[in-house]
Write a protein that holds these residues in place. Structure first.
Motif, short mmCIF file in Angstrom:
data_model
loop_
_atom_site.label_atom_id
_atom_site.label_comp_id
_atom_site.label_asym_id
_atom_site.label_seq_id
_atom_site.Cartn_x
_atom_site.Cartn_y
_atom_site.Cartn_z
N LEU A 1 23.92 2.65 -8.12
CA LEU A 1 24.66 3.89 -7.89
C LEU A 1 24.27 4.53 -6.57
CD1 LEU A 1 24.53 5.40 -11.49
CD2 LEU A 1 26.43 4.20 -10.38
N GLN A 2 23.13 4.12 -6.00
CA GLN A 2 22.66 4.66 -4.72
C GLN A 2 22.95 3.70 -3.56
OE1 GLN A 2 18.67 5.15 -6.31
NE2 GLN A 2 18.85 7.36 -5.98
N ALA A 3 23.88 2.79 -3.74
CA ALA A 3 24.22 1.80 -2.71
C ALA A 3 24.49 2.51 -1.38
CB ALA A 3 25.43 0.99 -3.14
N GLY A 4 23.90 1.95 -0.31
CA GLY A 4 24.07 2.50 1.02
C GLY A 4 22.95 3.46 1.42
N GLU A 5 22.18 3.96 0.47
CA GLU A 5 21.08 4.86 0.80
C GLU A 5 19.85 4.05 1.19
OE1 GLU A 5 20.42 8.40 -1.53
OE2 GLU A 5 22.24 7.98 -2.67
N ALA A 6 19.07 4.59 2.13
CA ALA A 6 17.88 3.91 2.64
C ALA A 6 16.66 4.79 2.41
CB ALA A 6 18.05 3.61 4.12
N GLY A 7 15.51 4.15 2.37
CA GLY A 7 14.27 4.88 2.16
C GLY A 7 13.07 4.07 2.60
N SER A 8 11.90 4.54 2.19
CA SER A 8 10.66 3.85 2.53
C SER A 8 9.93 3.46 1.25
CB SER A 8 9.78 4.72 3.41
OG SER A 8 9.45 5.92 2.75
N TRP A 9 9.05 2.47 1.37
CA TRP A 9 8.30 1.99 0.22
C TRP A 9 6.90 1.62 0.65
CZ3 TRP A 9 6.56 -3.17 -0.20
CH2 TRP A 9 7.03 -4.05 0.78
N ILE A 10 5.98 1.63 -0.33
CA ILE A 10 4.61 1.19 -0.12
C ILE A 10 4.17 0.48 -1.39
CG2 ILE A 10 3.67 3.43 -0.85
CD1 ILE A 10 1.34 2.88 1.17
N ALA A 11 3.49 -0.64 -1.22
CA ALA A 11 2.96 -1.40 -2.36
C ALA A 11 1.53 -1.79 -2.03
CB ALA A 11 3.80 -2.64 -2.62
N THR A 12 0.67 -1.77 -3.03
CA THR A 12 -0.74 -2.10 -2.80
C THR A 12 -1.28 -3.01 -3.88
OG1 THR A 12 -1.56 -0.19 -4.04
CG2 THR A 12 -1.19 0.11 -1.69
N THR A 13 -2.27 -3.78 -3.49
CA THR A 13 -3.09 -4.55 -4.40
C THR A 13 -4.46 -4.66 -3.76
OG1 THR A 13 -3.13 -6.48 -5.86
CG2 THR A 13 -2.58 -6.89 -3.54
N ASP A 14 -5.39 -5.25 -4.45
CA ASP A 14 -6.69 -5.48 -3.84
C ASP A 14 -7.28 -6.78 -4.35
OD1 ASP A 14 -8.23 -4.82 -6.30
OD2 ASP A 14 -7.64 -2.78 -5.85
N THR A 15 -8.20 -7.32 -3.56
CA THR A 15 -8.90 -8.54 -3.91
C THR A 15 -10.37 -8.35 -3.58
OG1 THR A 15 -8.57 -9.53 -1.73
CG2 THR A 15 -6.88 -10.00 -3.38
N ALA A 16 -11.17 -9.25 -4.05
CA ALA A 16 -12.59 -9.22 -3.69
C ALA A 16 -12.73 -9.59 -2.22
CB ALA A 16 -13.37 -10.20 -4.55
N LEU A 17 -13.59 -8.88 -1.52
CA LEU A 17 -13.90 -9.19 -0.13
C LEU A 17 -14.97 -10.27 -0.14
CD1 LEU A 17 -13.65 -8.60 2.89
CD2 LEU A 17 -15.34 -6.77 2.59
N THR A 18 -14.57 -11.48 0.24
CA THR A 18 -15.49 -12.61 0.15
C THR A 18 -16.05 -13.03 1.51
OG1 THR A 18 -13.63 -14.14 0.25
CG2 THR A 18 -14.42 -13.52 -1.94
N GLY A 19 -15.44 -12.62 2.58
CA GLY A 19 -15.92 -12.94 3.92
C GLY A 19 -16.25 -11.66 4.66
N PRO A 20 -16.38 -11.76 5.97
CA PRO A 20 -16.65 -10.56 6.73
C PRO A 20 -15.43 -9.64 6.76
CG PRO A 20 -16.32 -12.42 8.20
CD PRO A 20 -16.33 -12.96 6.79
N PRO A 21 -15.65 -8.32 6.80
CA PRO A 21 -14.51 -7.40 6.87
C PRO A 21 -13.75 -7.58 8.18
CG PRO A 21 -16.61 -6.21 7.06
CD PRO A 21 -16.94 -7.64 6.80
#
Length: 157
Positions: A106-126
């Motif tokens: 119903l909102q066809a043609g409208e635009a916006g912004s998005w953000i998505a996040t996840t995380d993992t273990a840091l196994t090497g150098p930052p």
């Protein structure tokens, strides 16, 4: 050395992401995205905004760290940014960009912004420790972990 750097910066597969999308600064949808596979530069997965997973399909450009995918209702484009917290050995991955709603929405043609996040273990150098993630990281972490409360130890303040 080159392979380790590419592996450290790649989009994790499979992966589960909390996502928030807004039009004109107003939230329109929140949920989760699952990236099931990347073959070559083609990605497949699902988006779950209202309780039922819907298919997504698109492309991932490893060199540019850019993503493009479509659901039946919208087209998304974005970039990957990485924030490392060596103190707790967590790598925060943030996809953010723009989307365009399409029929049969119903909102066809409208635009916006998005953000998505996840995380993992840091196994090497930052690789990126100097910046603070955008505020959307905190909201999407709630969506990802579905706990209603923030894990304050996990993110920067």
């Amino acid at each position: 050395m080159q392979n380790r750097q590419n592996a450290a910066q790649s989009l994790p597969v499979p992966s589960h992401w909390g996502i928030d999308a807004e039009i004109a600064g107003k939230p329109i949808v929140r949920g989760t995205i699952t990236i099931n596979s990347i073959s070559g530069n083609t990605l497949t997965g699902t988006a779950n905004f209202r309780g039922n997973p819907i298919p997504i399909q698109g492309t991932w450009d490893e060199n540019a760290k850019s993503i493009r995918f479509d659901s039946p209702y919208a087209s998304f484009t974005g970039q990957l940014t990485i924030y490392d917290d060596a103190g707790i050995k967590v790598r925060h991955l943030v996809l953010s960009g723009k989307f365009l709603m399409k029929p049969p929405s119903l909102q066809a043609g409208e635009a916006g912004s998005w953000i998505a996040t996840t995380d993992t273990a840091l196994t090497g150098p930052p690789i990126n420790t100097g910046a603070i993630p955008p505020v959307g990281v905190f909201l999407t972490s709630d969506l990802l972990y579905n706990n209603g409360t923030r894990n304050y130890r996990r993110f920067y303040w």
